[in-house]
Each structure stands twice: as structure tokens, then as C-alpha cells.
Design a protein around this motif. Structure first.
Motif, short mmCIF file in Angstrom:
data_model
loop_
_atom_site.label_atom_id
_atom_site.label_comp_id
_atom_site.label_asym_id
_atom_site.label_seq_id
_atom_site.Cartn_x
_atom_site.Cartn_y
_atom_site.Cartn_z
N SER A 18 1.01 -1.35 0.06
CA SER A 18 0.04 0.02 0.05
C SER A 18 0.90 1.02 -0.12
CB SER A 18 -0.99 0.04 1.27
OG SER A 18 -1.72 -1.09 1.03
N LEU A 19 0.30 2.36 -0.61
CA LEU A 19 0.99 3.59 -0.56
C LEU A 19 0.29 4.68 -0.33
CD1 LEU A 19 3.63 5.26 -1.40
CD2 LEU A 19 2.47 5.55 -3.86
N THR A 20 0.44 5.51 0.72
CA THR A 20 -0.28 6.78 1.00
C THR A 20 0.28 7.87 0.75
OG1 THR A 20 -1.10 5.77 3.03
CG2 THR A 20 -1.03 8.17 3.16
N GLN A 22 0.11 12.16 0.05
CA GLN A 22 -0.16 13.13 0.88
C GLN A 22 -0.44 14.41 0.14
OE1 GLN A 22 2.75 14.04 3.94
NE2 GLN A 22 2.55 12.16 4.61
N THR A 77 -5.18 12.91 2.54
CA THR A 77 -4.14 11.74 2.16
C THR A 77 -5.21 10.58 1.26
OG1 THR A 77 -4.63 10.34 4.09
CG2 THR A 77 -2.94 11.78 4.14
N THR A 79 -4.87 6.65 0.09
CA THR A 79 -4.17 5.24 -0.06
C THR A 79 -4.57 4.27 -1.13
OG1 THR A 79 -3.69 5.69 2.76
CG2 THR A 79 -3.43 3.27 1.65
N SER A 81 -4.35 0.77 -1.75
CA SER A 81 -4.31 -0.65 -0.94
C SER A 81 -4.02 -1.66 -1.89
CB SER A 81 -5.24 -0.76 -0.06
OG SER A 81 -5.62 0.22 0.73
#
Lengths: 116, 113
Positions: A18-20, A22, A77, A79, A81
Motif C-alpha cells: 500500500s502507498l499513502t 499526501q 491523504t 491510500t 491499497s
């Protein structure tokens, strides 16, 4: 117009992770939006994020896959997933300032995501 | 439902010549129309909008666009193109009272010196 920054600017991730992303704005805005731009394609709205309420997702996008937070009027943010190669895209946040610039949406520089 | 069509994937013009990028739209109510430009590896930049009033709207970098209700069009124009105008251009529409923007597929403009 509002100045919008995004972090990270790009990333290469492995499938299943996963990457969040911003998004920071230099002024308070009510409406923030998240878009996806797949390679060589146009922009598609993922969801609208308003402070103090849950995000509103467009058809084809679900909260479990793209959870969004909007803790205040200057930050959000997104995300991504359980990533797969099909998630490789540019993700952009945008804001609508209102006031003296009604109906205009301004975009951040984008986050280029590659999933291997 | 709302939608935008940009019938040309690519437009090629010589520097100094007029530039036109075509856009037609479909909305159920009154349209709010926008043009954005995207330079390589950069985000979208707002060029101009039509909300109401004069059908000819002027925007950034010498661009203008004409709203034509009968033809449901909002073509982007520049009288004299520059090499630096080479970029990807997006037309977008939203219905009055709605916040959702719908984008066209984009038109790549190449201006040759």
C-alpha cells in the motif's frame, strides 16, 4: 490561486503493498478531490473529500481500495491499497477555492505510481 | 450525465499560425466549461472557464475560447501559436450545481518551429 503540493512525487512499489499519498494546500479549502490519470488517458475522479465528513466515492472506486482522510481544511491523504500493476497511474489532488475564483479547480503536481 | 468529446487526438501547427483545439460537451442542465493544459511531467494548469455572460472568454497565455450553445461546443483558440504551447490540452465540463468535473480524452498540440 492555492499552491498545492503532493508527496511523494513518484514511487515504485511492489504488488500487494500500500502507498499513502499526501496533499497539502497553502490555504483553507472546503472541497478537495482525488483523480487518477492512467497512462495515456484522461483524468477520472476517484472521490471527493470534505473536511468533517466521509469521502464520497465515484462509481468504480471503493473505500477499501482507496481510503481517504481529510483531518483539516489544508490536508488530505489517499491510500492505494493492495496494489496491482493496474494501479500504475498518476494520482492528482485538486481543490476548489471558491471566493473570487468560483468553480475553478486547481491541481497538484501529481504522484506517479508504478506497481511492479 | 455529462460528457466531453475532443475529436482530435493530435493537432499540429506551425509557429505563428492560428491554433484551434476542438471540444463538444453534453450536460443535462447549464454547462460550466473549462480548459486545462498539462506540460510533460507536470500537473494540470487552469487556462480559462465559461460560466455565464459573454460567449468569448479570454484566459492565460493568450488563449481564448468561444462558447456556442447551439453547437454545444467550446473550442480553444490562439491567434498565433508558439513552440512553447506544445502540450496536452483537456476540456472539462460540469453541470451547474454539481461539483464533479468530467474531462475529455485530451488533445496533444505540437507547434513546430
Amino acid at each position: 490561486s492555492a499552491v498545492i503540493s503532493q508527496k511523494p512525487s513518484r514511487d515504485i512499489c511492489q504488488r500487494g503493498t500500500s502507498l499513502t499519498i499526501q496533499c497539502q494546500v497553502d490555504s483553507q479549502v472546503t472541497m478537495m478531490f482525488w483523480y487518477r490519470q492512467q497512462p495515456g488517458q484522461s483524468l477520472t475522479l476517484i472521490a471527493t473529500a470534505n473536511q468533517g465528513s466521509e469521502a464520497t466515492y465515484e462509481s468504480g472506486f471503493v473505500i477499501d481500495k482507496f481510503p481517504i482522510s481529510r483531518p483539516n481544511l489544508t490536508f488530505s491523504t489517499l491510500t492505494v491499497s493492495n496494489m496491482s500493476p493496474e494501479d500504475s497511474s498518476i494520482y492528482l489532488c485538486s481543490v476548489e477555492e471558491g471566493g473570487g475564483r468560483p468553480y475553478e479547480q486547481y491541481f497538484g503536481p501529481g504522484t506517479r505510481l508504478t506497481v511492479t | 450525465a455529462q460528457s466531453v468529446a475532443q475529436p482530435e487526438d493530435q493537432v499540429n501547427v506551425a509557429e505563428g499560425n492560428p491554433l484551434t483545439v476542438k471540444c463538444t460537451y453534453s450536460v443535462s442542465g447549464n454547462p460550466y466549461l473549462f480548459w486545462y493544459v498539462q506540460y510533460p511531467n507536470r500537473g494540470l494548469q487552469f487556462l480559462l472557464k465559461y460560466i455565464t455572460g459573454d460567449n468569448l472568454v479570454k484566459g492565460s497565455y493568450g488563449f481564448e475560447a468561444e462558447f456556442n450553445k447551439s453547437q454545444t461546443s467550446f473550442h480553444l483558440k490562439k491567434p498565433s501559436a508558439l513552440v512553447s504551447d506544445s502540450a496536452l490540452y483537456f476540456c472539462a465540463v460540469r453541470d451547474k450545481g454539481d461539483y464533479k468535473l468530467s474531462f475529455g480524452a485530451g488533445t496533444t498540440v505540437t507547434v513546430r518551429a
